[in-house]
Design an enzyme around this catalytic site. Structure first.
Site, PDB file in Angstrom:
ATOM      1  N   ASP A  82       0.812  -1.221   0.000  1.00  0.00           N
ATOM      2  CA  ASP A  82       0.000   0.000   0.000  1.00  0.00           C
ATOM      3  C   ASP A  82       0.843   1.268   0.000  1.00  0.00           C
ATOM      4  OD1 ASP A  82      -2.660  -0.683  -0.154  1.00  0.00           O
ATOM      5  OD2 ASP A  82      -3.002  -0.691   2.005  1.00  0.00           O
ATOM      6  N   GLU A 114      -5.398   3.966  -3.359  1.00  0.00           N
ATOM      7  CA  GLU A 114      -6.837   3.984  -3.089  1.00  0.00           C
ATOM      8  C   GLU A 114      -7.535   5.148  -3.787  1.00  0.00           C
ATOM      9  OE1 GLU A 114      -7.911   3.899   0.996  1.00  0.00           O
ATOM     10  OE2 GLU A 114      -6.730   2.113   1.465  1.00  0.00           O
ATOM     11  N   GLU A 179     -13.944  -3.347  -2.184  1.00  0.00           N
ATOM     12  CA  GLU A 179     -14.275  -3.605  -0.780  1.00  0.00           C
ATOM     13  C   GLU A 179     -15.679  -3.126  -0.425  1.00  0.00           C
ATOM     14  OE1 GLU A 179     -12.521  -2.822   3.743  1.00  0.00           O
ATOM     15  OE2 GLU A 179     -11.302  -2.330   1.986  1.00  0.00           O
TER      16      GLU A 179
END
Length: 270
Positions: A82, A114, A179
């Site tokens: 990440d 993200e 998600e």
């Protein structure tokens, strides 16, 4: 080492991809021994292993430190690390500098970013040769704004999520994590995209699944999300520590079985 092409072949052949979120050498070593396809070093390590309140406090150095440990534990597994909050979305130069540092120093196979707002970053990083995995739906770095709730649950939100998924693929993303998305929507997106789509709380229609090592093994976690299945139980660690404490206090540990028995004092007197 498992390559990106292997994951694309798995999608093409309708073979489900397994991903586990791991933060350290021992768990990564176990994941590789279990033949898990991919490992994600998530910034969720902030709460799970560093004791932070959220992912906001996680730094690039944190991710590099843990990413290196995971790579050492799983040298032959496809590893994604990440990019923490504050490392992208700054400027083109700084974004790429941070991504390159994370990619090179951890020896990861890809970095993860993200949100659909990072389309430009995905394009530029891909052009530099840095594979980028996108993350849409519920994005932990934005949970302070979104809240912990299902995403894409209205007609407008679903259309936007489909559009965003297609856009990140067009920008060059090599994989997508979805998600907390309705299962039928996640299945549709997986079908429409050419890149592998990994779901977490997104039903079984995605190309693969991801769970956090600590969640699935009940390791130090007080609360688990609805979509987490517990596959093992490490929660008896407290009982083990209590027993150790008791045995030391009472003089029962170490017993002869755990003691080196060579007598040396007689030698000192000679």
């Amino acid at each position: 080492m498992k390559q990106l092409s292997n994951l694309f072949d798995m999608k093409k052949n309708s073979e489900k991809i397994t991903m586990v979120t791991s933060y350290d050498y021992p768990s990564a070593k176990q994941a590789e021994a279990a033949e898990i396809d991919t490992i994600l070093v998530g910034d969720s390590l902030g709460m799970t292993v560093l004791g932070y309140d959220s992912t906001v406090q996680v730094t690039l150095n944190d991710m590099i430190h843990h990413g290196k440990a995971v790579r050492r534990g799983a040298p032959n597994t496809f590893v994604v690390v990440d990019l923490p909050i504050g490392t992208v979305g700054i400027s083109d130069e700084k974004d790429l500098e941070n991504a390159l540092r994370l990619y090179q120093e951890t020896k990861a196979n890809a970095v993860k970013a993200e949100g659909a707002h990072l389309i430009s970053f995905i394009t530029k990083a891909s052009a530099m040769g840095i594979p980028v995995v996108s993350h849409l739906g519920l994005t932990p770095q934005s949970v302070g704004i979104m809240g912990y709730k299902m995403q894409g649950s209205t007609k407008e939100a679903a259309k936007q999520l489909i559009s965003d998924a297609e856009a990140v693929q067009e920008a060059g993303a090599v994989m997508l994590v979805l998600e907390a998305v309705p299962s039928d929507l996640a299945a549709l997106i997986s079908e429409r995209l050419d890149i592998p789509v990994i779901g977490i709380g997104a039903g079984k229609g995605t190309d693969g699944q991801v769970l956090v090592y600590h969640d699935m093994l009940n390791y130090g976690q007080e609360h688990r999300a609805k979509f987490v299945k517990q596959y093992g139980d490490f929660s008896n660690g407290i009982e083990a520590l209590q027993q150790y404490h008791k045995e030391v206090r009472e003089g029962d540990f170490p017993s002869e079985a755990y003691t080196y028995k060579k007598q040396i004092l007689e030698e000192l007197d000679k």
